[in-house]
Scaffold this motif. Structure first.
Motif, PDB file in Angstrom:
ATOM      1  N   VAL A 180       7.791  -5.227  11.065  1.00  0.00           N
ATOM      2  CA  VAL A 180       9.130  -4.806  10.657  1.00  0.00           C
ATOM      3  C   VAL A 180       9.086  -3.306  10.400  1.00  0.00           C
ATOM      4  CG1 VAL A 180      10.839  -4.897   8.799  1.00  0.00           C
ATOM      5  CG2 VAL A 180       9.849  -7.014   9.690  1.00  0.00           C
ATOM      6  N   ILE A 181       9.990  -2.554  11.038  1.00  0.00           N
ATOM      7  CA  ILE A 181      10.026  -1.103  10.883  1.00  0.00           C
ATOM      8  C   ILE A 181      11.341  -0.716  10.205  1.00  0.00           C
ATOM      9  CG2 ILE A 181       9.877   1.127  12.051  1.00  0.00           C
ATOM     10  CD1 ILE A 181       8.454  -0.243  14.356  1.00  0.00           C
ATOM     11  N   CYS A 182      11.229  -0.176   9.000  1.00  0.00           N
ATOM     12  CA  CYS A 182      12.374   0.305   8.219  1.00  0.00           C
ATOM     13  C   CYS A 182      12.129   1.786   7.931  1.00  0.00           C
ATOM     14  CB  CYS A 182      12.512  -0.482   6.924  1.00  0.00           C
ATOM     15  SG  CYS A 182      12.795  -2.259   7.141  1.00  0.00           S
ATOM     16  N   PRO A 183      12.364   2.660   8.910  1.00  0.00           N
ATOM     17  CA  PRO A 183      11.852   4.022   8.835  1.00  0.00           C
ATOM     18  C   PRO A 183      12.710   5.022   8.084  1.00  0.00           C
ATOM     19  CG  PRO A 183      12.924   3.682  10.932  1.00  0.00           C
ATOM     20  CD  PRO A 183      12.998   2.371  10.198  1.00  0.00           C
ATOM     21  N   GLY A 184      13.944   4.672   7.720  1.00  0.00           N
ATOM     22  CA  GLY A 184      14.806   5.652   7.084  1.00  0.00           C
ATOM     23  C   GLY A 184      14.944   6.903   7.930  1.00  0.00           C
ATOM     24  N   ALA A 185      14.763   8.059   7.299  1.00  0.00           N
ATOM     25  CA  ALA A 185      14.934   9.336   8.005  1.00  0.00           C
ATOM     26  C   ALA A 185      13.835   9.616   9.027  1.00  0.00           C
ATOM     27  CB  ALA A 185      15.007  10.475   6.993  1.00  0.00           C
ATOM     28  N   TRP A 186      12.833   8.768   9.077  1.00  0.00           N
ATOM     29  CA  TRP A 186      11.770   8.927  10.068  1.00  0.00           C
ATOM     30  C   TRP A 186      12.055   8.128  11.347  1.00  0.00           C
ATOM     31  CZ3 TRP A 186      11.419   9.532   4.990  1.00  0.00           C
ATOM     32  CH2 TRP A 186      10.708  10.634   4.506  1.00  0.00           C
ATOM     33  N   ALA A 187      13.270   7.617  11.492  1.00  0.00           N
ATOM     34  CA  ALA A 187      13.631   6.849  12.681  1.00  0.00           C
ATOM     35  C   ALA A 187      13.427   7.621  13.983  1.00  0.00           C
ATOM     36  CB  ALA A 187      15.078   6.350  12.570  1.00  0.00           C
ATOM     37  N   HIS A 240       0.848  -1.188   0.000  1.00  0.00           N
ATOM     38  CA  HIS A 240       0.000   0.000   0.000  1.00  0.00           C
ATOM     39  C   HIS A 240       0.889   1.245   0.000  1.00  0.00           C
ATOM     40  CE1 HIS A 240      -3.714  -2.106   1.995  1.00  0.00           C
ATOM     41  NE2 HIS A 240      -3.136  -2.860   1.076  1.00  0.00           N
ATOM     42  N   PHE A 241       0.716   2.086  -0.997  1.00  0.00           N
ATOM     43  CA  PHE A 241       1.465   3.337  -1.084  1.00  0.00           C
ATOM     44  C   PHE A 241       0.571   4.514  -0.730  1.00  0.00           C
ATOM     45  CE2 PHE A 241       3.544   0.232  -3.762  1.00  0.00           C
ATOM     46  CZ  PHE A 241       4.845   0.325  -3.307  1.00  0.00           C
ATOM     47  N   GLU A 242       1.192   5.616  -0.362  1.00  0.00           N
ATOM     48  CA  GLU A 242       0.472   6.801   0.112  1.00  0.00           C
ATOM     49  C   GLU A 242      -0.407   6.451   1.317  1.00  0.00           C
ATOM     50  OE1 GLU A 242       1.232   9.620  -1.249  1.00  0.00           O
ATOM     51  OE2 GLU A 242       2.116   9.003  -3.172  1.00  0.00           O
ATOM     52  N   GLU A 243       0.051   5.517   2.134  1.00  0.00           N
ATOM     53  CA  GLU A 243      -0.698   5.112   3.329  1.00  0.00           C
ATOM     54  C   GLU A 243       0.259   4.975   4.516  1.00  0.00           C
ATOM     55  OE1 GLU A 243      -3.868   1.763   5.010  1.00  0.00           O
ATOM     56  OE2 GLU A 243      -3.274   1.709   2.902  1.00  0.00           O
ATOM     57  N   PRO A 244       0.618   6.069   5.146  1.00  0.00           N
ATOM     58  CA  PRO A 244       1.560   5.989   6.269  1.00  0.00           C
ATOM     59  C   PRO A 244       0.915   5.410   7.519  1.00  0.00           C
ATOM     60  CG  PRO A 244       0.798   8.241   5.991  1.00  0.00           C
ATOM     61  CD  PRO A 244       0.243   7.457   4.825  1.00  0.00           C
ATOM     62  N   MET A 245       1.739   4.737   8.298  1.00  0.00           N
ATOM     63  CA  MET A 245       1.292   4.290   9.609  1.00  0.00           C
ATOM     64  C   MET A 245       1.141   5.493  10.530  1.00  0.00           C
ATOM     65  SD  MET A 245       3.281   1.823  12.356  1.00  0.00           S
ATOM     66  CE  MET A 245       4.585   3.032  12.636  1.00  0.00           C
ATOM     67  N   GLN A 299      11.192   9.659  14.825  1.00  0.00           N
ATOM     68  CA  GLN A 299       9.774   9.673  15.193  1.00  0.00           C
ATOM     69  C   GLN A 299       9.226   8.280  15.485  1.00  0.00           C
ATOM     70  OE1 GLN A 299      10.757  11.511  12.064  1.00  0.00           O
ATOM     71  NE2 GLN A 299       9.083  12.958  11.747  1.00  0.00           N
ATOM     72  N   LEU A 300       9.682   7.271  14.740  1.00  0.00           N
ATOM     73  CA  LEU A 300       9.065   5.948  14.827  1.00  0.00           C
ATOM     74  C   LEU A 300       9.789   5.001  15.774  1.00  0.00           C
ATOM     75  CD1 LEU A 300       8.101   5.280  11.094  1.00  0.00           C
ATOM     76  CD2 LEU A 300       6.738   6.302  12.915  1.00  0.00           C
ATOM     77  N   GLY A 320       9.767 -10.386  20.613  1.00  0.00           N
ATOM     78  CA  GLY A 320       9.055 -11.477  19.980  1.00  0.00           C
ATOM     79  C   GLY A 320       8.234 -11.079  18.783  1.00  0.00           C
ATOM     80  N   SER A 321       7.991  -9.780  18.609  1.00  0.00           N
ATOM     81  CA  SER A 321       7.057  -9.382  17.551  1.00  0.00           C
ATOM     82  C   SER A 321       7.559  -8.276  16.627  1.00  0.00           C
ATOM     83  CB  SER A 321       5.738  -8.910  18.179  1.00  0.00           C
ATOM     84  OG  SER A 321       5.945  -7.861  19.100  1.00  0.00           O
ATOM     85  N   VAL A 322       8.596  -7.542  17.005  1.00  0.00           N
ATOM     86  CA  VAL A 322       8.993  -6.368  16.219  1.00  0.00           C
ATOM     87  C   VAL A 322      10.478  -6.428  15.884  1.00  0.00           C
ATOM     88  CG1 VAL A 322       9.041  -3.845  16.100  1.00  0.00           C
ATOM     89  CG2 VAL A 322       7.225  -5.001  17.399  1.00  0.00           C
ATOM     90  N   THR A 323      10.808  -6.169  14.614  1.00  0.00           N
ATOM     91  CA  THR A 323      12.184  -6.094  14.124  1.00  0.00           C
ATOM     92  C   THR A 323      12.406  -4.705  13.547  1.00  0.00           C
ATOM     93  OG1 THR A 323      12.204  -8.453  13.584  1.00  0.00           O
ATOM     94  CG2 THR A 323      13.850  -7.069  12.494  1.00  0.00           C
ATOM     95  N   VAL A 324      13.602  -4.138  13.793  1.00  0.00           N
ATOM     96  CA  VAL A 324      13.908  -2.794  13.298  1.00  0.00           C
ATOM     97  C   VAL A 324      15.183  -2.831  12.466  1.00  0.00           C
ATOM     98  CG1 VAL A 324      12.771  -1.708  15.260  1.00  0.00           C
ATOM     99  CG2 VAL A 324      15.225  -2.127  15.351  1.00  0.00           C
ATOM    100  N   ALA A 325      15.228  -1.974  11.451  1.00  0.00           N
ATOM    101  CA  ALA A 325      16.417  -1.788  10.611  1.00  0.00           C
ATOM    102  C   ALA A 325      16.508  -0.306  10.306  1.00  0.00           C
ATOM    103  CB  ALA A 325      16.326  -2.610   9.330  1.00  0.00           C
TER     104      ALA A 325
END
Length: 384
Positions: free
Chosen positions: A198-205, A168-173, A207-208, A335-340
């Motif tokens: 899985v959270i891959c936030p780039g420059a939004w790290a 889904h694009f143009e649909e931010p969490m 905030q997220l 157990g449920s969340v991975t970050v990069a």
């Protein structure tokens, strides 16, 4: 209520698109959520080219991941037919004690990587466009080159879609929370559940990922394209290497051959030396004084390069205090969340192997890849 998906991936730039591909390739039901459109230019995964190299001055610990990344980039080209990597060779130039030279040599020797050491006359003979000082040397690596960021992201998205991922694009969490034995993710459009996030936030790290103890900072960077004086032929990939050039004052610049024809010339940029920003406040306009500073700097190293300024573009580095990555299971939700995140301006060459690692962590809880260096716990006490 049973989870709708096995894994939700937040962010579909370089790392997130690779994660979506590797997860869906293993049969996981994947939902990908992206703030912008596919292959956008609002973050870090754009600009036409990124350097790839194996003699890694940042730390020899990265080399096994680079070797795997090269394998995965070649597979990505075969599977999609897209142009991804061009191995035109590369030079790391500076005084012998500079980080670019000494660190690259350390990695090359430790991992027995093919390389050559060139003195200044040999640099000039092999690459006539380059103008090193008499006290400068270079490590030459034939397996260095460039990768195409837009093509890489598009290829990973293509494969993820073919493998059944729902992107889904143009649909931010807007937010997420633990839910039963998994997670619940909210957007303005809907609410989704999954066993893993899985959270891959780039420059939004910043905030997220406020709750993992890492003081991420965001830095505005500028990429410049010049048409070389005398034409582009000496700068074509068959003649010209990628380069990272470190001055005596530790300032590094990096650049590329002319890969996109005379209308785009050759690209160059400072490595770091950016200004703090946020994704919302970044100055997208590139000013005349910035162009002049880049042209003046490069005229000392490659005199024919700043012949005519063609264009410039901005991107963002998401930095950690020690400039190493963060790739791990979430400290509070292992157990449920991975970050990069926090790829600090040198992460794109690792995109496919990071996708593989993230899939390992999300589905299996562990990976065989060496990622101890990327544990966020190392930074938990770092000052903001």
């Amino acid at each position: 209520m049973s989870p709708t998906h096995d894994v939700i991936v937040i962010g579909l730039g370089g790392m997130g698109s690779a994660a979506a591909h590797h997860l869906s390739a293993r049969g996981a039901r994947v939902l990908g959520l992206e703030k912008f459109g596919p292959v956008h230019n609002r973050g870090s995964s754009h600009g036409g080219s990124r350097i790839t190299r194996q003699s890694y001055f940042e730390d020899p610990a990265y080399v096994p991941l680079l070797l795997r990344s090269y394998e995965l980039y070649a597979r990505l080209e075969r599977d999609t037919g897209r142009e991804i990597a061009t191995l035109c060779g590369g030079v790391m130039v500076g005084r012998p004690e500079s980080r670019a030279v000494s660190g690259s040599l350390l990695s090359a020797r430790q991992w027995d990587l093919p390389h050559e050491m060139l003195d200044a006359p040999e640099i000039r003979r092999r690459f006539p466009t380059l103008n090193p000082r008499d006290d400068e040397v270079a490590l030459y690596e034939a397996r260095a080159g460039l990768v195409r960021p837009e093509n890489t992201v598009a290829a990973h998205l293509q494969l993820a879609t073919q493998q059944g991922a729902d992107l889904h694009f143009e649909e931010p969490m807007t937010r997420w929370e633990p839910y039963r034995d998994g997670v619940r993710v909210h957007t303005a459009e809907d609410t989704y559940t999954a066993r893993r996030l899985v959270i891959c936030p780039g420059a939004w790290a910043p905030q997220l990922l406020t709750d993992i103890g890492v003081p991420f900072t965001i830095e505005r960077q500028v990429m410049y394209w010049f048409r070389p004086a005398g034409g582009e032929r000496p700068f074509l990939p068959q003649h010209h290497p990628i380069y990272i050039w470190e001055d005596a004052d530790d300032v590094q610049v990096y650049g590329f051959p002319a890969i996109d024809g005379p209308d785009l010339g050759a690209k160059v940029a400072f490595f770091r030396k950016g200004t703090p920003c946020t994704p919302e406040t970044i100055e997208r306009t590139v000013h005349e004084h910035e162009v002049a500073a880049m042209a003046e700097h490069m005229s000392r190293h490659i005199p024919s390069l700043p012949g005519q300024f063609l264009k410039a573009a901005t991107c963002m580095y998401s930095n950690t205090p020690d400039e190493h990555f963060v790739i791990a299971r979430h400290p509070a939700h292992p157990g449920s969340v991975t970050v990069a995140a926090g790829f600090s301006g040198h992460g794109f060459k690792f995109v496919p192997v990071v996708g593989e690692i993230v899939a390992d962590l999300a589905l299996d809880g562990a990976t065989e890849h060496p990622i101890e260096l990327f544990d966020p716990g190392r930074l938990a006490a770092a000052p903001a």
